[in-house]
Design an enzyme around this catalytic site. Structure first.
Site, PDB file in Angstrom:
ATOM      1  N   ASN A   1      -3.706   6.468  -1.007  1.00  0.00           N
ATOM      2  CA  ASN A   1      -3.222   6.653   0.367  1.00  0.00           C
ATOM      3  C   ASN A   1      -2.501   7.988   0.536  1.00  0.00           C
ATOM      4  OD1 ASN A   1      -4.278   4.333   1.463  1.00  0.00           O
ATOM      5  ND2 ASN A   1      -2.473   3.106   1.050  1.00  0.00           N
TER       6      ASN A   1
ATOM      7  N   GLU B   1      -5.131  -0.275  -7.772  1.00  0.00           N
ATOM      8  CA  GLU B   1      -4.055   0.578  -8.258  1.00  0.00           C
ATOM      9  C   GLU B   1      -2.979  -0.315  -8.880  1.00  0.00           C
ATOM     10  OE1 GLU B   1      -3.677   4.539  -5.528  1.00  0.00           O
ATOM     11  OE2 GLU B   1      -3.105   2.664  -4.571  1.00  0.00           O
TER      12      GLU B   1
ATOM     13  N   SER C   1       0.818  -1.217   0.000  1.00  0.00           N
ATOM     14  CA  SER C   1       0.000   0.000   0.000  1.00  0.00           C
ATOM     15  C   SER C   1       0.846   1.259   0.000  1.00  0.00           C
ATOM     16  CB  SER C   1      -0.921   0.006   1.230  1.00  0.00           C
ATOM     17  OG  SER C   1      -0.141  -0.047   2.416  1.00  0.00           O
TER      18      SER C   1
ATOM     19  N   HIS D   1      -2.333  -3.135  -6.156  1.00  0.00           N
ATOM     20  CA  HIS D   1      -2.825  -2.765  -4.834  1.00  0.00           C
ATOM     21  C   HIS D   1      -4.342  -2.880  -4.753  1.00  0.00           C
ATOM     22  CE1 HIS D   1      -3.494   0.573  -1.622  1.00  0.00           C
ATOM     23  NE2 HIS D   1      -3.495  -0.623  -1.072  1.00  0.00           N
TER      24      HIS D   1
END
Length: 806
Positions: free
Chosen positions: A598, A560, A527, A548
């Site tokens: 993130n 992702e 992540s 991801h």
């Protein structure tokens, strides 16, 4: 009187009011099949319109009032289709054949993968219905599709953007009502033969038919998803569906927008006959023709009607009395309000359309539906939802590499490293999509937990009737476990989902590099860690990337695809295509700390902690952000993700971005106190009670970091949390983390739940205006510090009040 009215309607089939009234009579099938005598009257009325298809389309308009003519011209202008005779007509999408007295109307849009109801097709259908009403040689009409896995994929969504006036939206609805009314009152049975997708306008066309039969295959999905576009079913769906299957069942279809299988639609009474998927195409056609002959007999029609009534027994008990109906509609409104929090007007309008329509005639109900469609289709919410739909459709055609024209790699066998929550979830997703997967962990107990995780998700799918028990067992059997690398020599793809420590990941990648085939791709579910650094441990950096997934894997729609510095184009394109095969939406992201989602989410969550430091209450922070439209507050999100996990990611981002990403000390205090969130039973909230509640103990744990401060208004909490995300998103575009603002909006909607009704993070910023965004950021920077200093891109945009989406 009823018979006289029917004859009058027969003399002018194109008249909207008569057609709508006639459509209402479809609820009494026995009346509809009486009149061979009506055919002659219809034939006489339509004779002058039969010379050409185009003439047939226009001839009925001559009988309309001047106002009606103006409406039609306005619609044509709005949809961008010229009515000039010089324009070359579009290739026909409809063809008619006759098989022993049974008409077969085949829908096949030339050059298109699916059939859609655009203006040309609607007008073509209109003209053809004028011809069909004159045919006294037909006993029934089948409506089918020549597409392999598609009946009708609904209306042409691209036309929605051009509708800016409420009256235009209402006029288009009435125009289609008139045409579907003609279909519903043809003097012989009409049968929609559905195979593949049948959604939106396609379902509404099917509802205008006398009967519906469907092929029971995985590709067959039936429903009315219009609420997902901020509108309601505006081509008869809110009126015909509840009359067919009952109010309660119809509301479930209309308000959720969910698509159902053929078997589910059959149980609900929407479908009258199932054609097994195992039947070959020629046998399926024979079955449809046999059904058309069968419904010529009164006994067969009565049997179908009896099954419909039986499947809708609840309607007879609850919906046939005013009190029952009132309770039903009140409950529907409460549920909608709870789910939408008032941000989405379409479901409430749909309830009102059904409620008003079911207390009056079909024609009057259709008028209500048309009015509401006109109101909704021009609303900002609908425009935003349509925009999101179009962006996701664009992504389906995007391989994540500009100008890519190579071949994508197929992944037929996969390995998963790590059998934790993420590893088990990824293994389940692969097996659900019929990909054999080998799951590795350090011991059998860990493997058992991974299998249990996968089994729970499969069991939920069975409970929701998305899977049959036998299919669950077969798919679960595609997952095998191991404590070594046995079986990995046969895989095409490995997805690593182990602990977030670079040294461990690099060691594992080095081992894998010598075991898996040369063509295999190695992907990390990290992540935040560098994919480029992991690739350095291998001799195949071009075949190393990030993949991801978000938790829970089976629910979260986003993936992702992380492109390392040496990741090859075909590796990226292959992983994007693979993600789509798994039913996910993929965005390609540059290999930078936090990637996209993130990285943008981190300052948002950190701002919530800084608000807490300034004396704001846990529940006040979360409530304000939920009122903005986020699915949960940032402090609740900390608890859901795990405070230890977010603490680790915050540290990585701080190391990468320095003073621009300084984490609040509250995180470390919470981790030291063992308050890790939901998984430990306590975080910012307490989870050992029946209802989740803010935990007052938190204030004691973080007391040294809290200062007394005045209570801030909700709008300031909202602005601070959202503005830092916009600012970080602008920096991501500056650094080319993604290729297009579209990817930011899709990433934040599908990865974090950013409110779709606002159109996406950058669409929301565009609606505020870049100058306003910079003005607010500068105001908060002066008050709270440099973390609010506007990104260079935003400052440049503000000079000309430019938008992200020009």
């Amino acid at each position: 009187m009823a018979e006289d009215k029917a004859k009058a309607e027969n003399q002018n089939a194109a008249e909207e009011k008569a057609a709508s009234s006639a459509a209402e009579k479809k609820d009494a099938p026995a009346e509809k099949k009486k009149p061979a005598r009506k055919t002659t009257a219809r034939k006489t009325a339509a004779k002058s319109t039969k010379k050409t298809t185009e003439a047939a389309a226009r001839a009925p308009e001559k009988k309309k009032t001047t106002a009606r003519k103006k409406t039609t011209v306005k619609k044509s202008a709005q949809t961008g289709t010229s009515t000039s005779p010089e324009k070359k007509p579009a290739a026909p999408a409809l063809s008619l054949s006759v098989d022993d007295g049974i008409g077969v109307l085949t829908f096949d849009m030339p050059g298109k993968a699916v059939n859609v109801l655009d203006e040309n097709v609607i007008n073509e259908l209109d003209a053809l219905l004028d011809e069909l009403v004159t045919r006294d040689d037909l006993k029934a009409l089948l409506i089918t599709s020549a597409k392999e896995k598609n009946f009708i994929a609904g209306a042409d969504i691209t036309a929605f953007d051009r509708i800016r006036d409420q009256a235009e939206g209402e006029a288009i609805s009435k125009h289609v009502h008139r045409i579907f009314g003609k279909l519903s009152y043809l003097p012989y049975p009409t049968i929609a033969v559905i195979h593949g997708t049948c959604v939106g306008g396609g379902t509404e066309l099917a509802l205008a038919c006398t009967y519906r039969i469907a092929r029971d295959m995985p590709a067959t999905k039936i429903g009315l998803p219009e609420v997902k576009l901020g509108i309601l079913p505006g081509w008869g769906g809110t009126q015909r569906l509840p009359r067919l299957i009952g109010i309660q069942k119809a509301l479930d279809y209309i308000l959720t927008g969910r698509l159902v299988s053929a078997s589910k639609a059959y149980r609900d009474g929407l479908i009258d006959r199932i054609i097994p998927a195992e039947f070959p195409d020629d046998y399926a056609r024979k079955t449809a023709l046999d059904f058309a002959r069968e419904v010529q007999k009164p006994a067969a029609r009565k049997k179908i009607e009896a099954r419909r009534r039986k499947s809708n027994m609840q309607a007879l008990l609850l919906e046939k009395n005013p009190l029952g109906r009132r309770i039903l509609f009140d409950q529907a409104r409460k549920t909608v309000q709870k789910n939408t929090k008032g941000h989405y007007p379409a479901p409430m309008k749909a309830i009102e359309a059904v409620e008003k329509g079911m207390s009056t005639s079909l024609s009057e109900g259709l008028a209500v539906e048309a009015k509401f469609l006109g109101e909704l289709i021009v609303s900002p919410v609908s425009k935003n939802l349509v925009r999101i739909f179009r962006m996701t459709e664009d992504l389906k055609k995007d391989y994540g590499v500009d100008g890519f024209s190579g071949e994508v790699q197929k992944f037929s066998r996969a390995g998963v490293l790590g059998a934790g929550i993420m590893g088990g979830g990824i293994a389940q997703l692969l097996a659900y999509n019929d990909i054999p997967v080998r799951m590795k962990d350090i011991n059998l107990a860990a493997i058992g937990k991974g299998m249990e995780q996968a089994s729970k998700v499969f069991a939920t799918a069975v409970k929701k009737r998305k899977l049959k028990p036998a299919d669950m067992q077969r798919k679960l059997g595609l997952i095998s476990g191991t404590t070594d690398y046995s079986g990995f020599e046969k895989v095409d793809l490995v997805i690593e989902a182990i602990i977030e420590k670079m040294e461990v990941k690099k060691a594992v990648f080095k081992e894998l590099d010598g075991i898996v085939p040369e063509h295999a791709v190695l992907a990390s579910n990290t992540s935040s860690l560098s994919v480029t650094e992991m690739a350095e441990a291998t001799k195949r950096p071009g075949k190393v990337a990030g993949l991801h997934f978000f938790n829970p894997v089976h629910k979260m729609p986003l993936v992702e695809v992380i492109r390392g510095e040496k990741t090859a184009d075909d590796t990226v394109a292959s992983l994007v295509a693979f993600s789509r095969k798994l039913g996910k939406t993929a965005i390609v992201v540059k290999d930078r700390p936090g990637f996209l989602v993130n990285r943008i989410l981190s300052p948002y969550m950190n701002e919530a902690l800084l608000l807490l430091e300034q004396g704001q209450k846990i529940e006040a922070i979360d409530k304000a952000v939920v009122e903005f439209g986020m699915p949960m507050g940032p402090l609740t999100l900390y608890d859901e993700v795990g405070i230890d996990v977010t603490h680790k990611v915050a540290g990585i981002l701080h190391q990468a971005f320095g003073d621009k990403a300084v984490p609040s000390p509250i995180l470390e205090k919470m981790v030291d106190a063992g308050r890790l969130g939901k998984k430990s039973g306590s975080g910012f909230y307490q989870y050992n009670r029946k209802e989740r509640q803010p935990d007052a103990e938190v204030y004691r744990v973080i007391a040294e970091h809290i200062s007394a401060g005045e209570t801030l208004p909700a709008f300031e909490i909202q602005e601070r949390c959202i503005l830092v995300m916009i600012n970080e998103a602008a920096r991501c575009l500056e650094e080319e983390i993604v290729r297009h603002p579209r990817d930011v909006d899709i990433g934040m909607i599908f990865g974090t739940g950013f409110p779709p009704f606002r159109g996406g993070l950058l669409t929301y910023a565009d609606n505020l205006g870049s100058s306003k965004v910079v003005e607010l950021l500068e105001k908060y920077a002066e008050k709270y510090g440099d973390r609010f200093a506007p990104a260079s891109l935003l400052q440049d945009m503000a000079k000309g009040d430019k938008k992200f989406f020009e």
